[in-house]
Design an enzyme around this catalytic site. Structure first.
Site: not given
Ligand code: MRU
Length: 343
Positions: A44-46, A87, A192, A233, A243-244
């Site tokens: 996970r994470g963009a 996603r 997270q 993201d 973002n999250k």
């Molecule tokens: O749902 P996730 O855990 O993939 O969400 C991640 C985030 O929102 C991060 O802040 C984003 O991807 C940037 S990570 C470098």
């Protein structure tokens, strides 16, 4: 190891569903397995899901039985569609797939095409690490010595191929000898912050305090936060930031209290083809992520409750102080500054 890497014909991922209790590495052999790992958030994470998807295409190239270029290309496009659908919000996923396909399209020999796809995926992974280090240098310049930084979700090595974005900025400031303290939002519903960011900061020896998401406003209002650093993201052309879930609330309360709010992103997260935050698709995730938790051994909600679980929110650009990238910091008006940095 890196969060995502190619090893002997397999895609190896740190399984983020079981951290911090267990350090488990998944070895994936098909693009469908990679798509599933992205969907279920083993990775996970963009930036990390972008790199994983690119390696997923390399798996597709290897496994394809096609003898000619046209058949191989069809198989690659099919795999890309499966990976892209995993996603919807993080633009890095589509960006990585388009980059691999775009840079390999001219290759006419099937074997050379297979090699080229892997080389391009590896380049995306390697560049991600370099980009994060540059982003860390750029961002650390605005971190004052002695700063308390509020951070949401996980933006560290685990959210990228290695090093991290917002956490990379914090890490660089720490490596430069600045004294920093991080307030770590636990980040409901998948935690997270509590599970992954706390684990990473502990390993790096960076001082931090874990807080319940609900506590962030208190710390902002009482002058205990110097700056808010988050990842993103997708950044729209006008500077709106997805973002999250929970980020929007932080940005509004930060502005109300005069605390600077900076998303930290590689330029691959800036999507100039998306005009505003309203045009960014927001992923809705399964209800069980909200309800299937135990509190003192008991379920946290009555059985059968209706749940809404948007995984991201959009912060309108008026709440954004600046957007930190590996190429510099974009300031308002974002329409111009983002075009200059990412156009
Ligand atoms: O749902 P996730 O855990 O993939 O969400 C991640 C985030 O929102 C991060 O802040 C984003 O991807 C940037 S990570 C470098």
């Amino acid at each position: 190891m890196r969060t995502v890497e190619w090893r002997e014909g397999k895609v190896c991922l740190i399984d983020q569903r079981v951290l911090p209790a267990e350090f488990r590495v998944l070895e994936l052999e098909t693009p469908e397995e990679v798509a599933r790992a992205i969907r279920e958030m083993a990775v996970r994470g963009a930036p990390a899901i972008g790199a994983a998807a690119a390696f997923g295409l390399a798996l597709a190239a290897r496994r394809s039985r096609a003898a000619d270029r046209a058949g191989l290309w069809r198989d690659l496009e099919e795999a890309a569609a499966v990976l892209r659908a995993a996603r919807p919000t993080a633009v890095n996923l589509a960006w990585a797939l388009e980059r691999v396909l775009g840079r390999c399209a001219a290759e006419s020999d099937p074997d050379a095409l297979r090699d080229r796809v892997l080389a391009e995926a590896q380049a995306i992974a390697d560049e991600d690490v370099e980009v994060n280090r540059r982003l860390g240098e750029v961002g650390a310049a605005i971190v004052p010595d002695g700063a308390t930084i509020l951070h949401h979700c996980n933006t560290g090595a685990l959210a990228t191929v290695d090093y991290g974005t917002a956490l990379g900025v914090i890490r660089t400031a720490h490596e430069q000898g600045k004294r920093v303290h991080v307030l770590v939002d636990e980040t409901r519903p998948l935690l997270q912050g509590a599970r992954l960011t706390a684990w990473e900061l502990q390993q790096l020896g960076i001082p931090f305090t874990l807080i319940a998401d609900n506590a962030a406003g208190h710390f902002l209002r009482t002058g205990q936060v110097d700056l808010v650093l988050v990842g993103a993201d997708r950044v729209a052309a006008n500077g709106d930031v997805a973002n999250k879930i929970g980020t929007y609330k932080l940005a509004v309360v930060a502005k109300e209290n005069g605390v600077p709010f900076y998303p930290c992103v590689p330029t691959s997260t800036i999507d100039l083809s998306t005009p505003t935050g309203d045009d960014i698709p927001i992923e809705e995730r399964p209800a069980g992520e909200v309800t299937d938790l135990l509190f003192r051994g008991m379920p946290i909600a009555p059985a059968g409750v209706r749940v809404a679980n948007p995984a991201f929110d959009v912060t309108p650009h008026r709440y954004v102080t600046g957007i930190i990238t590996e190429k510099g910091i974009a300031y308002p008006p974002f329409g111009l500054s983002l075009q200059r940095i990412a156009g």
